[in-house]
Design a protein around this motif. Structure first.
Motif, mmCIF file in Angstrom:
data_model
loop_
_atom_site.group_PDB
_atom_site.id
_atom_site.type_symbol
_atom_site.label_atom_id
_atom_site.label_comp_id
_atom_site.label_asym_id
_atom_site.label_seq_id
_atom_site.Cartn_x
_atom_site.Cartn_y
_atom_site.Cartn_z
ATOM 1 N N ALA A 47 0.816 -1.214 0.000
ATOM 2 C CA ALA A 47 0.000 0.000 0.000
ATOM 3 C C ALA A 47 0.849 1.264 0.000
ATOM 4 O O ALA A 47 0.506 2.259 -0.660
ATOM 5 N N ASP A 48 1.957 1.242 0.730
ATOM 6 C CA ASP A 48 2.772 2.451 0.857
ATOM 7 C C ASP A 48 4.017 2.442 -0.026
ATOM 8 O O ASP A 48 4.827 3.374 0.037
ATOM 9 N N ALA A 49 4.175 1.407 -0.812
ATOM 10 C CA ALA A 49 5.338 1.354 -1.709
ATOM 11 C C ALA A 49 5.211 2.425 -2.791
ATOM 12 O O ALA A 49 4.115 2.754 -3.240
ATOM 13 N N SER A 50 6.356 2.957 -3.201
ATOM 14 C CA SER A 50 6.383 4.042 -4.173
ATOM 15 C C SER A 50 7.107 3.608 -5.447
ATOM 16 O O SER A 50 8.273 3.195 -5.398
ATOM 17 N N MET A 51 6.407 3.717 -6.563
ATOM 18 C CA MET A 51 7.038 3.415 -7.845
ATOM 19 C C MET A 51 8.161 4.413 -8.129
ATOM 20 O O MET A 51 9.174 4.069 -8.754
ATOM 21 N N ARG A 52 8.002 5.637 -7.671
ATOM 22 C CA ARG A 52 9.044 6.644 -7.886
ATOM 23 C C ARG A 52 10.323 6.271 -7.130
ATOM 24 O O ARG A 52 11.430 6.436 -7.660
ATOM 25 N N ARG A 53 10.182 5.765 -5.894
ATOM 26 C CA ARG A 53 11.369 5.355 -5.143
ATOM 27 C C ARG A 53 12.044 4.165 -5.819
ATOM 28 O O ARG A 53 13.282 4.078 -5.847
ATOM 29 N N ILE A 54 11.241 3.237 -6.326
ATOM 30 C CA ILE A 54 11.811 2.082 -7.011
ATOM 31 C C ILE A 54 12.576 2.532 -8.253
ATOM 32 O O ILE A 54 13.702 2.086 -8.506
ATOM 33 N N ALA A 55 11.975 3.436 -9.017
ATOM 34 C CA ALA A 55 12.639 3.953 -10.215
ATOM 35 C C ALA A 55 13.946 4.658 -9.858
ATOM 36 O O ALA A 55 14.983 4.450 -10.512
ATOM 37 N N ALA A 56 13.912 5.484 -8.810
ATOM 38 C CA ALA A 56 15.114 6.213 -8.402
ATOM 39 C C ALA A 56 16.225 5.262 -7.971
ATOM 40 O O ALA A 56 17.406 5.489 -8.265
ATOM 41 N N ALA A 57 15.862 4.170 -7.294
ATOM 42 C CA ALA A 57 16.854 3.200 -6.848
ATOM 43 C C ALA A 57 17.537 2.503 -8.021
ATOM 44 O O ALA A 57 18.649 1.987 -7.887
ATOM 45 N N CYS A 58 16.865 2.508 -9.166
ATOM 46 C CA CYS A 58 17.415 1.861 -10.366
ATOM 47 C C CYS A 58 17.978 2.866 -11.366
ATOM 48 O O CYS A 58 18.364 2.474 -12.474
ATOM 49 N N ASP A 59 17.991 4.137 -10.973
ATOM 50 C CA ASP A 59 18.432 5.202 -11.883
ATOM 51 C C ASP A 59 17.614 5.218 -13.163
ATOM 52 O O ASP A 59 18.144 5.380 -14.281
ATOM 53 N N LEU A 60 16.306 5.035 -13.006
ATOM 54 C CA LEU A 60 15.393 5.059 -14.137
ATOM 55 C C LEU A 60 14.339 6.129 -13.917
ATOM 56 O O LEU A 60 14.074 6.537 -12.782
ATOM 57 N N SER A 61 13.718 6.549 -14.989
ATOM 58 C CA SER A 61 12.549 7.416 -14.870
ATOM 59 C C SER A 61 11.340 6.553 -14.570
ATOM 60 O O SER A 61 11.351 5.336 -14.775
ATOM 61 N N ALA A 62 10.280 7.187 -14.092
ATOM 62 C CA ALA A 62 9.048 6.443 -13.828
ATOM 63 C C ALA A 62 8.522 5.806 -15.109
ATOM 64 O O ALA A 62 8.052 4.661 -15.106
ATOM 65 N N SER A 63 8.625 6.531 -16.226
ATOM 66 C CA SER A 63 8.148 5.976 -17.497
ATOM 67 C C SER A 63 8.989 4.774 -17.911
ATOM 68 O O SER A 63 8.477 3.801 -18.469
ATOM 69 N N GLY A 64 10.279 4.821 -17.609
ATOM 70 C CA GLY A 64 11.148 3.681 -17.907
ATOM 71 C C GLY A 64 10.774 2.462 -17.092
ATOM 72 O O GLY A 64 10.823 1.326 -17.568
ATOM 73 N N LEU A 65 10.371 2.706 -15.857
ATOM 74 C CA LEU A 65 9.948 1.605 -14.982
ATOM 75 C C LEU A 65 8.697 0.935 -15.528
ATOM 76 O O LEU A 65 8.582 -0.300 -15.539
ATOM 77 N N TYR A 66 7.766 1.722 -16.009
ATOM 78 C CA TYR A 66 6.504 1.173 -16.496
ATOM 79 C C TYR A 66 6.666 0.382 -17.793
ATOM 80 O O TYR A 66 5.760 -0.353 -18.180
ATOM 81 N N LYS A 67 7.800 0.528 -18.451
ATOM 82 C CA LYS A 67 8.060 -0.303 -19.630
ATOM 83 C C LYS A 67 8.303 -1.753 -19.218
ATOM 84 O O LYS A 67 8.120 -2.670 -20.024
ATOM 85 N N HIS A 68 8.739 -1.945 -17.978
ATOM 86 C CA HIS A 68 8.998 -3.302 -17.478
ATOM 87 C C HIS A 68 7.782 -3.879 -16.760
ATOM 88 O O HIS A 68 7.501 -5.079 -16.863
ATOM 89 N N PHE A 69 7.086 -3.035 -16.018
ATOM 90 C CA PHE A 69 5.893 -3.464 -15.281
ATOM 91 C C PHE A 69 4.806 -2.411 -15.463
ATOM 92 O O PHE A 69 5.015 -1.242 -15.140
ATOM 93 N N PRO A 70 3.635 -2.795 -15.968
ATOM 94 C CA PRO A 70 2.584 -1.809 -16.248
ATOM 95 C C PRO A 70 1.946 -1.206 -15.005
ATOM 96 O O PRO A 70 1.282 -0.171 -15.096
ATOM 97 N N SER A 71 2.135 -1.839 -13.844
ATOM 98 C CA SER A 71 1.511 -1.322 -12.627
ATOM 99 C C SER A 71 2.248 -1.854 -11.407
ATOM 100 O O SER A 71 3.019 -2.825 -11.488
ATOM 101 N N LYS A 72 1.986 -1.239 -10.279
ATOM 102 C CA LYS A 72 2.566 -1.712 -9.018
ATOM 103 C C LYS A 72 2.041 -3.107 -8.689
ATOM 104 O O LYS A 72 2.779 -3.947 -8.160
ATOM 105 N N GLU A 73 0.768 -3.352 -9.017
ATOM 106 C CA GLU A 73 0.169 -4.663 -8.763
ATOM 107 C C GLU A 73 0.886 -5.769 -9.540
ATOM 108 O O GLU A 73 1.159 -6.849 -8.997
ATOM 109 N N GLU A 74 1.197 -5.485 -10.805
ATOM 110 C CA GLU A 74 1.889 -6.483 -11.624
ATOM 111 C C GLU A 74 3.306 -6.724 -11.108
ATOM 112 O O GLU A 74 3.822 -7.841 -11.173
#
Length: 208
Positions: free
Chosen positions: A26-53
């Motif tokens: 519930a409190d996980a952040s896609m932005r934090r995950i992207a930052a930890a990987c040196d990726l943009s949020a849009s780059g992250l969504y190319k790998h996973f379409p949603s936090k649920e997935e």
């Protein structure tokens, strides 16, 4: 380029696992995950379409493996059914089964995934996982007892509501080792304790 994509994917999986373990779904952040990987949020969504997935990708393989173990145990029980003239041996055969130990061994082989499922999945389709497992255990046990009865073994009837509560309590007891952060050694000792506690009760209830 394919290599870079694979490396990025592995970084995302590792970062997502840590994010979900630290904050829960519930409190996980896609932005934090992207930052930890040196990726943009849009780059992250190319790998996973949603936090649920993303969460599903981390836990589904472990769940499927547990279901496979569940099917193996059910098959072993079916193979061990007594012939009509062997009904007195069924209680002893049941005692030799060590499904609780095997389940906990599997859980600890996939410890992070089950930590997510049991403790961090609120807001996902997995938040009722133990309840679903209890329903499955009920169905398997009922089939086993019905088959025993057809082979001539006398089975004492149990009120369905009581059976449901007892099965649920046993399944939830297994996953308490995850909630309480038992070490593997502590959990395996507890698995044997659970069997010592529940098996005599089940045998007495069913009249075996």
């Amino acid at each position: 380029m394919p290599k870079d994509k694979t490396e990025n994917h592995e970084k995302i999986v590792a970062a997502a696992l840590q994010e979900f373990l630290d904050h829960g779904f519930a409190d996980a952040s896609m932005r934090r995950i992207a930052a930890a990987c040196d990726l943009s949020a849009s780059g992250l969504y190319k790998h996973f379409p949603s936090k649920e997935e993303m969460f599903a990708a981390l836990v589904d393989p472990a769940i499927e493996g547990l279901m496979e173990l569940f099917r193996e145990v059910e098959t072993e029980y079916a193979k061990g059914l007594p012939l009509p003239d062997e009904s007195n041996s069924v209680a002893g055969r049941w005692e030799t089964k060590s499904e609780t130990v095997r389940a906990i061994e599997y859980i600890y082989d996939h410890a992070d995934a089950f930590k997510l499922i049991i403790c961090k999945s609120q807001g996902t389709r997995y938040e009722n996982f133990t309840h679903e497992m209890a329903k499955l255990e009920e169905e398997v046990t009922e089939r086993y007892m019905q088959t025993l009865a057809r082979t001539g073994v006398k089975i004492r009837q149990i009120r369905k509501e009581e059976f449901h509560l007892l099965v649920t309590s046993q399944v939830e007891a297994i996953f308490q080792v995850v909630i309480h952060d038992f070490s593997r050694e502590e959990a395996l000792h507890y698995a044997k304790t659970l069997e010592q506690f529940f098996l005599p009760g089940w045998k007495a209830l069913f009249g075996l």
